[in-house]
Design a protein around this motif. Structure first.
Motif, PDB file in Angstrom:
ATOM      1  N   PRO A 179       0.819  -1.225   0.000  1.00  0.00           N
ATOM      2  CA  PRO A 179       0.000   0.000   0.000  1.00  0.00           C
ATOM      3  C   PRO A 179       0.848   1.268   0.000  1.00  0.00           C
ATOM      4  O   PRO A 179       0.453   2.290  -0.573  1.00  0.00           O
ATOM      5  N   TYR A 180       1.995   1.228   0.665  1.00  0.00           N
ATOM      6  CA  TYR A 180       2.870   2.410   0.745  1.00  0.00           C
ATOM      7  C   TYR A 180       4.283   1.994   0.336  1.00  0.00           C
ATOM      8  O   TYR A 180       4.605   0.801   0.306  1.00  0.00           O
ATOM      9  N   ASP A 190       6.626   8.536   1.201  1.00  0.00           N
ATOM     10  CA  ASP A 190       5.296   8.652   0.578  1.00  0.00           C
ATOM     11  C   ASP A 190       4.887  10.101   0.352  1.00  0.00           C
ATOM     12  O   ASP A 190       4.117  10.386  -0.569  1.00  0.00           O
ATOM     13  N   TYR A 194       3.899  10.844  -3.383  1.00  0.00           N
ATOM     14  CA  TYR A 194       2.571  11.321  -3.780  1.00  0.00           C
ATOM     15  C   TYR A 194       2.618  12.754  -4.318  1.00  0.00           C
ATOM     16  O   TYR A 194       1.936  13.078  -5.297  1.00  0.00           O
ATOM     17  N   ASN A 218      -0.628  -0.135 -10.380  1.00  0.00           N
ATOM     18  CA  ASN A 218      -0.362  -0.016  -8.934  1.00  0.00           C
ATOM     19  C   ASN A 218      -0.069   1.439  -8.543  1.00  0.00           C
ATOM     20  O   ASN A 218      -0.439   1.880  -7.446  1.00  0.00           O
ATOM     21  N   ALA A 221      -3.441   3.317  -8.522  1.00  0.00           N
ATOM     22  CA  ALA A 221      -4.178   2.993  -7.288  1.00  0.00           C
ATOM     23  C   ALA A 221      -3.519   3.675  -6.089  1.00  0.00           C
ATOM     24  O   ALA A 221      -4.200   4.143  -5.164  1.00  0.00           O
ATOM     25  N   TYR A 222      -2.194   3.759  -6.111  1.00  0.00           N
ATOM     26  CA  TYR A 222      -1.458   4.423  -5.030  1.00  0.00           C
ATOM     27  C   TYR A 222      -1.865   5.903  -4.931  1.00  0.00           C
ATOM     28  O   TYR A 222      -2.131   6.409  -3.840  1.00  0.00           O
ATOM     29  N   ARG A 225      -5.175   6.160  -3.428  1.00  0.00           N
ATOM     30  CA  ARG A 225      -5.120   5.828  -1.987  1.00  0.00           C
ATOM     31  C   ARG A 225      -4.614   7.016  -1.172  1.00  0.00           C
ATOM     32  O   ARG A 225      -5.163   7.376  -0.138  1.00  0.00           O
ATOM     33  N   ARG A 229      -6.626   9.317   1.508  1.00  0.00           N
ATOM     34  CA  ARG A 229      -6.154   9.345   2.899  1.00  0.00           C
ATOM     35  C   ARG A 229      -5.802  10.770   3.346  1.00  0.00           C
ATOM     36  O   ARG A 229      -6.100  11.165   4.470  1.00  0.00           O
TER      37      ARG A 229
END
Ligand SMILES: N[C@@H](CCC(=O)N[C@@H](CS)C(=O)NCC(=O)O)C(=O)O
Length: 235
Positions: A179-180, A190, A194, A218, A221-222, A225, A229
């Motif tokens: 996920p990270y 991150d 991001y 991926n 999707a990251y 995410r 968040r």
């Protein structure tokens, strides 16, 4: 006293077009620190760039210094759980993103004609008409000189795109199904990842770099995410 994040004005619906400003804002949100944004049109901080943070009477310039300083002051080391090898890998990726991929983003926004038409419109829309004619051209000349100084800007467009694709491939391969970037929990890396990948893929300036991120489900999707968040649906 509240942390003051000085950054460029953001377009509607997007955290910030400056990946370094967005990196710091992402980090602040990952760290759960309260802050308020102060918009600067022209950077007037000690290094002549943004972001800058004012906190407790201290002025801190440069995203890396800001994060180090605030993490130490508020006890928010997002990397506390990493071992030395993980820290080494995170450091290398951080530099890949900040010191190489950034210049490709700059090229495709400011120099490549398709990106420049959008950058010019989005960044300088608020200027009064006479200034809108001259300021973008002067700013673009400065960016061109910076890109030449760095060196990446001396390459042909196709080579800049190929090297950016190599960076993005490395990021996609490292992230894999995690996920990270460093595993199950977000770390400092991150914030950079991001701030930059989001700007490549989701920002309201569309360049060929969007396609190189879009080739990696991926990473797409990251980005979704991290956006959910840190910034929720609104930004
Ligand atoms: N190393 C700095 C880089 C910051 C940076 O390059 N900011 C750009 C915007 S993304 C800027 O303010 N550029 C203005 C200029 O170069 O005159 C950091 O990590 O904060």
């Amino acid at each position: 006293m509240t942390i003051e994040l000085h950054q460029y004005a953001a377009p509607p619906g997007w955290p910030n077009l400056s990946p370094f400003c967005m990196k710091v804002e992402t980090w602040l949100r990952l760290a759960g620190l309260d802050y308020r944004v102060a918009v600067q049109m022209v950077p007037n901080g000690p290094l002549g760039k943004l972001p800058v943070v004012k906190d407790g009477g201290e002025i801190i310039a440069d995203s890396h210094s800001i994060i180090e300083r605030l993490a130490a002051r508020y006890g928010k080391d997002l990397d506390a759980g990493l071992d030395a090898r993980q820290r080494a890998a995170a450091r290398a990726f951080e530099r890949l993103i900040n010191e190489h991929l950034y210049w490709a983003l700059l090229h495709f926004r400011w120099i490549d004609d398709g990106g420049w038409a959008q950058t010019r419109r989005v960044l300088f829309a608020a200027l009064p008409a006479p200034l809108r004619l001259v300021v973008p051209t002067i700013a673009r000349r400065g960016v061109r000189a910076q890109l030449k100084g760095h060196g990446l800007g001396r390459h042909p467009r196709a080579e800049i795109l190929r090297r950016a694709a190599q960076d993005v491939q490395a990021l996609a391969d490292w992230l894999g199904e995690q996920p990270y970037f460093m595993g199950a929990q977000p770390t400092t890396l991150d914030a950079s990842a991001y701030g930059f990948l989001g700007n490549l893929h989701d920002a309201p300036i569309d360049t060929p770099l969007k396609g190189i991120v879009a080739a990696h489900p991926n990473l797409v999707a990251y980005c979704a995410r991290l956006r959910a968040r840190c910034f929720g649906a609104a930004r």
